[in-house]
Design an enzyme around this catalytic site. Sequence first.
Site, PDB file in Angstrom:
ATOM      1  N   CYS A 232       1.010   5.067   9.422  1.00  0.00           N
ATOM      2  CA  CYS A 232       0.855   3.888   8.742  1.00  0.00           C
ATOM      3  C   CYS A 232      -0.208   2.946   9.387  1.00  0.00           C
ATOM      4  CB  CYS A 232       2.168   3.147   8.073  1.00  0.00           C
ATOM      5  SG  CYS A 232       1.656   1.828   7.008  1.00  0.00           S
TER       6      CYS A 232
ATOM      7  N   CYS B 183      10.472   2.485   5.926  1.00  0.00           N
ATOM      8  CA  CYS B 183      10.174   1.536   4.814  1.00  0.00           C
ATOM      9  C   CYS B 183      10.460   2.293   3.564  1.00  0.00           C
ATOM     10  CB  CYS B 183       8.792   0.722   4.896  1.00  0.00           C
ATOM     11  SG  CYS B 183       7.425   1.827   4.746  1.00  0.00           S
TER      12      CYS B 183
END
Length: 376
Positions: A111, A210
Amino acid sequence: MTDTSQRTRPLRVLAAMSGGVDSAVAAARAAEAGHDVTGVHLALSANPQSFRTGARGCCTIEDSRDARRAADVIGIPFYVWDLADRFREDVVEDFVAEYQAGRTPNPCLRCNEKIKFAALLDKALALGFDAVCTGHYAKVLVREDGTRELHRASDLAKDQSYVLGVLDDRQLAHALFPLGDTVTTKDEIRAEAERRGLAVAKKPDSHDICFIADGDTQGFLAKRLGKAEGDIVDESGNRLGTHEGAYGFTIGQRKGLRIGTPAPDGKPRYVLDISPVTNTVTVGPADALDVTALTAVRPRWCGTAPAGPGTYTAQLRAHGEETEVTAELVDGHLEVTFAEPVRGVAPGQAIVLYDGTRVVGSATIASTVRVTAGAV
């Protein structure tokens, strides 16, 4: 060297605000330092839930609202940017493909590499911003010749430089980490948020992955890859049990093996190998996990690549300890030898090299050499 979190020239800063306390305080500190700050929340899910599950997950509707409220208190403009498609392709699909191939990925590194300091940074630069600000605990130092170095945070207990080890020179030149230069506890960060009137001061931290809000990684993978029954075997190939998908295991795993037959020595058994081709999981004793060397691919350097073999310390997990290694770039691959055997190293993980507190670079582990079992 100077710390870029204390830049004297005001910058146009895009603050990535997750809706948590760290990113809110980072944005507030950047604004207080005199920078022209704009807050942005990244919508990374095509179907965000209204509320997170406990302290898990992030990037929900609730989080975007928390980020907006924090921006209002700080007094900065705020936007929501939809990067859900890019996040799905570069992070989620990569995560699933890596597990399917028998490897153990770290989606936080991906990410940072592909989203926060690539897609977000590229868009920020195109709009005239000078830097992207995040709530990571790390430092960027500028040398006298103008080159930049990534270093561990002043507070080593909260250091997050491991997940930033994928950043290159260009990305570091536009990175701002306002939390990295202060030795403060999380309680002190929360107290600062409260003093600033930020409602996220007492908000629980998100953790785990997440995009898997309930924390059930195996269930998440099963929905996408389907169940595929295979064998669990010992080092001699004896069948000990079955599983519903080799992708649900990782090297070094002990729990969840569901092996009814005890080991001859009565000691626990651990996952030693995962073969996606035969859909087989091999288990054995803990000492069979001891690794003496590894080969890593796709190296990324936080500065100039090392010219030859060198001695460094290495970190193999986000919250792991450092271990002494020698490393050398050979034909584009990183060859690493450990001073002392380490345990539970899995292909797909990142190895991050350090020279003192400076991050030298990172690479993705492709194979390992074990004390008792040779190459894996």
